[in-house]
Design a protein around this motif. Structure first.
Motif, PDB file in Angstrom:
ATOM      1  N   PHE A  48      28.200 -12.176 -22.719  1.00 19.56           N
ATOM      2  CA  PHE A  48      27.265 -11.942 -23.812  1.00 19.56           C
ATOM      3  C   PHE A  48      25.842 -12.228 -23.362  1.00 19.56           C
ATOM      4  CE2 PHE A  48      31.274 -12.523 -25.933  1.00 19.56           C
ATOM      5  CZ  PHE A  48      31.231 -11.591 -26.962  1.00 19.56           C
ATOM      6  N   SER A  49      24.948 -11.326 -23.716  1.00 25.42           N
ATOM      7  CA  SER A  49      23.518 -11.517 -23.486  1.00 25.42           C
ATOM      8  C   SER A  49      22.842 -11.580 -24.852  1.00 25.42           C
ATOM      9  CB  SER A  49      22.932 -10.362 -22.672  1.00 25.42           C
ATOM     10  OG  SER A  49      23.525 -10.313 -21.387  1.00 25.42           O
ATOM     11  N   ILE A  50      22.310 -12.746 -25.172  1.00 27.22           N
ATOM     12  CA  ILE A  50      21.744 -12.986 -26.499  1.00 27.22           C
ATOM     13  C   ILE A  50      20.228 -12.984 -26.401  1.00 27.22           C
ATOM     14  CG2 ILE A  50      21.601 -14.607 -28.430  1.00 27.22           C
ATOM     15  CD1 ILE A  50      24.396 -15.578 -27.693  1.00 27.22           C
ATOM     16  N   PHE A  51      19.607 -12.080 -27.175  1.00 26.86           N
ATOM     17  CA  PHE A  51      18.151 -11.988 -27.213  1.00 26.86           C
ATOM     18  C   PHE A  51      17.672 -12.671 -28.480  1.00 26.86           C
ATOM     19  CE2 PHE A  51      19.283  -8.995 -24.076  1.00 26.86           C
ATOM     20  CZ  PHE A  51      18.179  -8.865 -23.233  1.00 26.86           C
ATOM     21  N   ALA A  52      16.968 -13.792 -28.294  1.00 31.32           N
ATOM     22  CA  ALA A  52      16.588 -14.638 -29.418  1.00 31.32           C
ATOM     23  C   ALA A  52      15.083 -14.639 -29.619  1.00 31.32           C
ATOM     24  CB  ALA A  52      17.090 -16.061 -29.198  1.00 31.32           C
ATOM     25  N   GLY A  53      14.680 -14.567 -30.884  1.00 36.96           N
ATOM     26  CA  GLY A  53      13.271 -14.684 -31.231  1.00 36.96           C
ATOM     27  C   GLY A  53      12.890 -16.131 -31.468  1.00 36.96           C
ATOM     28  N   ASN A  54      11.684 -16.349 -31.970  1.00 35.46           N
ATOM     29  CA  ASN A  54      11.167 -17.699 -32.148  1.00 35.46           C
ATOM     30  C   ASN A  54      11.427 -18.279 -33.532  1.00 35.46           C
ATOM     31  OD1 ASN A  54      10.086 -16.891 -29.690  1.00 35.46           O
ATOM     32  ND2 ASN A  54       8.242 -18.121 -29.970  1.00 35.46           N
ATOM     33  N   GLY A  55      11.921 -17.435 -34.452  1.00 34.78           N
ATOM     34  CA  GLY A  55      12.173 -17.908 -35.805  1.00 34.78           C
ATOM     35  C   GLY A  55      13.618 -18.330 -36.009  1.00 34.78           C
ATOM     36  N   PHE A  73      33.430 -18.166 -23.290  1.00 33.68           N
ATOM     37  CA  PHE A  73      32.731 -16.936 -22.929  1.00 33.68           C
ATOM     38  C   PHE A  73      31.547 -17.238 -22.011  1.00 33.68           C
ATOM     39  CE2 PHE A  73      34.822 -15.882 -26.925  1.00 33.68           C
ATOM     40  CZ  PHE A  73      35.284 -14.594 -26.699  1.00 33.68           C
ATOM     41  N   ASP A  74      31.206 -16.277 -21.166  1.00 32.77           N
ATOM     42  CA  ASP A  74      29.996 -16.367 -20.352  1.00 32.77           C
ATOM     43  C   ASP A  74      28.813 -15.896 -21.183  1.00 32.77           C
ATOM     44  OD1 ASP A  74      31.296 -17.310 -18.106  1.00 32.77           O
ATOM     45  OD2 ASP A  74      31.755 -15.286 -17.382  1.00 32.77           O
ATOM     46  N   VAL A  75      27.766 -16.719 -21.225  1.00 28.74           N
ATOM     47  CA  VAL A  75      26.635 -16.443 -22.107  1.00 28.74           C
ATOM     48  C   VAL A  75      25.323 -16.623 -21.355  1.00 28.74           C
ATOM     49  CG1 VAL A  75      25.452 -17.100 -24.236  1.00 28.74           C
ATOM     50  CG2 VAL A  75      27.953 -17.273 -24.118  1.00 28.74           C
ATOM     51  N   GLU A  76      24.440 -15.639 -21.530  1.00 33.81           N
ATOM     52  CA  GLU A  76      23.055 -15.768 -21.095  1.00 33.81           C
ATOM     53  C   GLU A  76      22.159 -15.615 -22.323  1.00 33.81           C
ATOM     54  OE1 GLU A  76      22.388 -14.237 -16.576  1.00 33.81           O
ATOM     55  OE2 GLU A  76      22.682 -12.678 -18.083  1.00 33.81           O
ATOM     56  N   VAL A  77      21.078 -16.382 -22.356  1.00 34.48           N
ATOM     57  CA  VAL A  77      20.143 -16.320 -23.472  1.00 34.48           C
ATOM     58  C   VAL A  77      18.786 -15.868 -22.934  1.00 34.48           C
ATOM     59  CG1 VAL A  77      18.925 -17.625 -25.251  1.00 34.48           C
ATOM     60  CG2 VAL A  77      21.347 -18.088 -24.793  1.00 34.48           C
ATOM     61  N   GLU A 110      13.779 -10.503 -17.469  1.00 33.55           N
ATOM     62  CA  GLU A 110      14.742 -10.739 -16.383  1.00 33.55           C
ATOM     63  C   GLU A 110      16.107 -10.110 -16.642  1.00 33.55           C
ATOM     64  OE1 GLU A 110      14.514 -14.787 -14.481  1.00 33.55           O
ATOM     65  OE2 GLU A 110      13.414 -15.219 -16.344  1.00 33.55           O
ATOM     66  N   PHE A 111      16.289  -9.475 -17.788  1.00 32.91           N
ATOM     67  CA  PHE A 111      17.590  -8.880 -18.104  1.00 32.91           C
ATOM     68  C   PHE A 111      17.797  -7.611 -17.288  1.00 32.91           C
ATOM     69  CE2 PHE A 111      20.212  -6.016 -20.813  1.00 32.91           C
ATOM     70  CZ  PHE A 111      21.382  -6.741 -20.763  1.00 32.91           C
ATOM     71  N   ASP A 112      18.933  -7.539 -16.575  1.00 33.89           N
ATOM     72  CA  ASP A 112      19.215  -6.336 -15.783  1.00 33.89           C
ATOM     73  C   ASP A 112      20.567  -5.693 -16.114  1.00 33.89           C
ATOM     74  OD1 ASP A 112      21.041  -8.070 -14.653  1.00 33.89           O
ATOM     75  OD2 ASP A 112      20.027  -8.183 -12.695  1.00 33.89           O
ATOM     76  N   ASN A 113      21.348  -6.337 -17.014  1.00 32.44           N
ATOM     77  CA  ASN A 113      22.615  -5.771 -17.487  1.00 32.44           C
ATOM     78  C   ASN A 113      23.593  -5.435 -16.366  1.00 32.44           C
ATOM     79  OD1 ASN A 113      24.247  -4.984 -19.697  1.00 32.44           O
ATOM     80  ND2 ASN A 113      23.904  -2.842 -19.188  1.00 32.44           N
ATOM     81  N   ARG A 114      23.534  -6.176 -15.277  1.00 32.80           N
ATOM     82  CA  ARG A 114      24.430  -5.828 -14.160  1.00 32.80           C
ATOM     83  C   ARG A 114      25.899  -6.083 -14.485  1.00 32.80           C
ATOM     84  NH1 ARG A 114      21.561 -10.366 -12.513  1.00 32.80           N
ATOM     85  NH2 ARG A 114      22.789 -12.275 -12.321  1.00 32.80           N
ATOM     86  N   ASP A 115      26.157  -6.968 -15.447  1.00 35.74           N
ATOM     87  CA  ASP A 115      27.536  -7.266 -15.821  1.00 35.74           C
ATOM     88  C   ASP A 115      27.987  -6.493 -17.049  1.00 35.74           C
ATOM     89  OD1 ASP A 115      26.836 -10.678 -14.979  1.00 35.74           O
ATOM     90  OD2 ASP A 115      27.866  -9.166 -13.761  1.00 35.74           O
ATOM     91  N   ASN A 116      27.150  -5.566 -17.524  1.00 36.39           N
ATOM     92  CA  ASN A 116      27.472  -4.781 -18.717  1.00 36.39           C
ATOM     93  C   ASN A 116      27.875  -5.677 -19.892  1.00 36.39           C
ATOM     94  OD1 ASN A 116      27.655  -2.345 -20.080  1.00 36.39           O
ATOM     95  ND2 ASN A 116      29.836  -2.146 -19.684  1.00 36.39           N
ATOM     96  N   SER A 117      27.061  -6.676 -20.165  1.00 38.14           N
ATOM     97  CA  SER A 117      27.339  -7.638 -21.226  1.00 38.14           C
ATOM     98  C   SER A 117      27.226  -6.995 -22.615  1.00 38.14           C
ATOM     99  CB  SER A 117      26.326  -8.790 -21.156  1.00 38.14           C
ATOM    100  OG  SER A 117      26.430  -9.492 -19.953  1.00 38.14           O
ATOM    101  N   VAL A 118      27.896  -7.623 -23.571  1.00 36.76           N
ATOM    102  CA  VAL A 118      27.639  -7.327 -24.977  1.00 36.76           C
ATOM    103  C   VAL A 118      26.256  -7.885 -25.306  1.00 36.76           C
ATOM    104  CG1 VAL A 118      28.329  -7.786 -27.352  1.00 36.76           C
ATOM    105  CG2 VAL A 118      30.074  -7.389 -25.597  1.00 36.76           C
ATOM    106  N   ILE A 119      25.432  -7.078 -25.934  1.00 32.92           N
ATOM    107  CA  ILE A 119      24.069  -7.498 -26.261  1.00 32.92           C
ATOM    108  C   ILE A 119      24.025  -7.951 -27.715  1.00 32.92           C
ATOM    109  CG2 ILE A 119      21.666  -6.743 -26.489  1.00 32.92           C
ATOM    110  CD1 ILE A 119      22.283  -4.689 -24.271  1.00 32.92           C
ATOM    111  N   ILE A 120      23.525  -9.149 -27.946  1.00 34.74           N
ATOM    112  CA  ILE A 120      23.382  -9.687 -29.300  1.00 34.74           C
ATOM    113  C   ILE A 120      21.899  -9.785 -29.632  1.00 34.74           C
ATOM    114  CG2 ILE A 120      23.784 -11.661 -30.817  1.00 34.74           C
ATOM    115  CD1 ILE A 120      26.345 -12.225 -29.329  1.00 34.74           C
TER     116      ILE A 120
END
Length: 493
Positions: A48-55, A73-77, A110-120
């Motif tokens: 999972f690749s989680i894109f988080a805002g500041n709020g 699960f493997d997680v990147e933020v 820095e996101f490159d999606n090399r692992d074809n993660s689920v994007i949140i």
């Protein structure tokens, strides 16, 4: 289910916090519901690749990251490392995941999606009230190009909860939207709904007293509402108990339309059912639906509409627009004072002759977008169309059923009910004729007209959903929909 505005949802959050739950606990609860749904619906080896805002939407993302990591699960933020101004709760939860060595935190770039993660997508929530900056537009456009499963938390970034977006807006295109407690209006309009994917409403235990007392004119039709409306058949009754439905329509080559209306009226429970159609349809109607009584009018086109006592009329399917038919309809409307259901060519005749004033008060009209435009004028989008429909429903004191992907019922007092049953398999000629029969039947059975409209569009869509399961969206027919009206009644007891 009520639909609350973004400002009301904010007040509901505050009311919940005032009852004793902290804002940080509320965030924890919301994120837990999301994480549980994700765990139940994705493979255990998924990244999972989680894109988080500041709020606080970003705060939800940070908690989801921690919970998914704890589930294995493997997680990147990904965050904006150049902006350190986080909301208080988001900051607390960001600091928590910074202490977990297994969760990598990177900048958006820095996101490159090399692992074809689920994007949140946890960038912006329901509170967004401005266009995205160029940096966020670029981020969203880049994420949308990636071939991966995508989930939005609360609402897809770039959408407004209550209003239309600009034509050039960048909006995250989700496969799933995990939203909290309520539908947002933008989930239910074709221009904005397309970004939401499948909508999952998660109950996060917001304050029930506030929700019950909140005033709104916008609702989603759900089974709780339908169970309050539905009137079971009485054992000690007779055919006169369930009203008299008169379906008016058909012309040479278009008898099938009024046939489907007649069948659907009977299937919905009409006690006495009549069909007024030209003589050319006699054999077809009498052989295909012998339960209905046939009244002829004209040879190939209707030239008179007989007024019967204590009857509810549904007029329009396959009617045609011959001069004699136009005259018959307008004469009928000049002399008829009760509620009537008007569809298809009945609406087109009224529009062409500019005779909106002839529609009896408390009648029901069922236009698709083009028919609506002919009646009331052009609008730029479905949000504007809805506002015009509210205005006209009040002005004419009629019920307007706007047929679309999500059919909408608008009442004379400007209440709005969105229907969420139905599917694209119903996008075939004849489906609207079925709805006309259903509505006519329910009103003839003395359902309150508002309730008949709400129940009718729900029943119509639900029958279509059962038909799609049996036959597929591609192969299902409007007549399959009619045959599944009985399935809905059996499953709704």
């Amino acid at each position: 289910m009520k639909i609350l505005s973004s400002s009301q949802i904010k007040e509901c959050d505050s009311a919940t916090i005032e009852k004793g739950i902290s804002s940080i606990s509320l965030m924890e609860n919301a994120a837990k519901k999301c994480a549980n749904w994700i765990v139940d619906n994705f493979k255990s080896n998924q990244n999972f690749s989680i894109f988080a805002g500041n709020g606080n939407n970003g705060g939800d993302g940070f908690v989801i990251a921690r919970m998914l990591y704890e589930k294995g699960f493997d997680v990147e933020v990904f965050i904006d490392e150049n902006n350190s101004k986080f909301s208080e709760d988001a900051k607390i939860n960001l600091n928590k995941i910074k202490l977990i060595s297994g969760i990598t935190i990177k900048d958006y770039s820095e996101f490159d999606n090399r692992d074809n993660s689920v994007i949140i997508d946890a960038l912006f929530g329901y509170g967004l009230n401005r266009e995205l900056s160029d940096d966020f537009k670029n981020l969203i456009e880049n994420l949308n190009q990636i071939q991966a499963s995508k989930i939005s938390i609360d609402i897809p970034t770039g959408l407004f909860a209550d209003r239309m977006i600009n034509k050039n807006a960048a909006v995250f295109k989700a496969d799933f939207t995990l939203t909290f407690q309520f539908y947002k209006k933008s989930f239910l309009h074709p221009e904005t709904e397309k970004f939401c994917g499948k909508i999952i409403v998660l109950d996060i235990d917001l304050d029930e007293d506030f929700i019950n007392e909140a005033e709104t004119d916008y609702f989603v039709i759900d089974e709780i509402l339908i169970k309050k409306i539905y009137k079971p058949r009485e054992e000690f009754s007779h055919k006169g108990t369930y009203g008299k439905s008169v379906l008016v329509g058909g012309s040479y080559g278009k008898i099938g339309a009024v046939l489907m209306s007649t069948l659907s009226a009977l299937k919905t429970g009409s006690g006495l059912t009549f069909t007024i159609a030209p003589k050319c349809g006699n054999i077809i109607l009498q052989s295909q639906v012998p339960e209905a009584m046939f009244i002829d009018s004209g040879e190939n086109h209707i030239n008179e509409i007989e007024i019967q006592d204590k009857a509810i009329y549904g007029i329009g399917p396959g009617l045609g627009k011959e001069i004699e038919t136009q005259k018959a309809l307008l004469e009928f409307l000049e002399n008829y004072r009760n509620s009537v259901v008007l569809d298809a060519d009945a609406l087109n005749i009224i529009a062409e002759n500019q005779k909106l004033n002839l529609i009896p008060k408390h009648s029901v009209i069922t236009p698709h977008p083009l028919e609506f435009e002919r009646l009331f004028g052009k609008t730029e989008n479905s949000f504007e169309r809805l506002e015009l429909a509210k205005q006209k429903a009040e002005e004419l004191q009629i019920f307007i059923i706007l047929k679309d992907h999500h059919t909408v019922v608008i009442t004379p007092n400007q209440k709005v009910f969105y229907n969420i049953t139905g599917n694209s398999g119903m996008a075939k000629g004849g489906s609207g004729d079925v709805l006309t029969g259903i509505l006519t039947s329910l009103i003839s059975q003395k359902y309150d007209i508002e309730k008949a409209c709400v129940f009718g569009v729900w029943l119509h869509g639900k029958a279509g959903d059962f038909a799609a399961v049996e036959f597929s969206k591609e192969a299902m027919l409007p007549t399959d929909l009619i045959n599944h009206i009985s399935t809905v009644f059996k499953h709704s007891r």
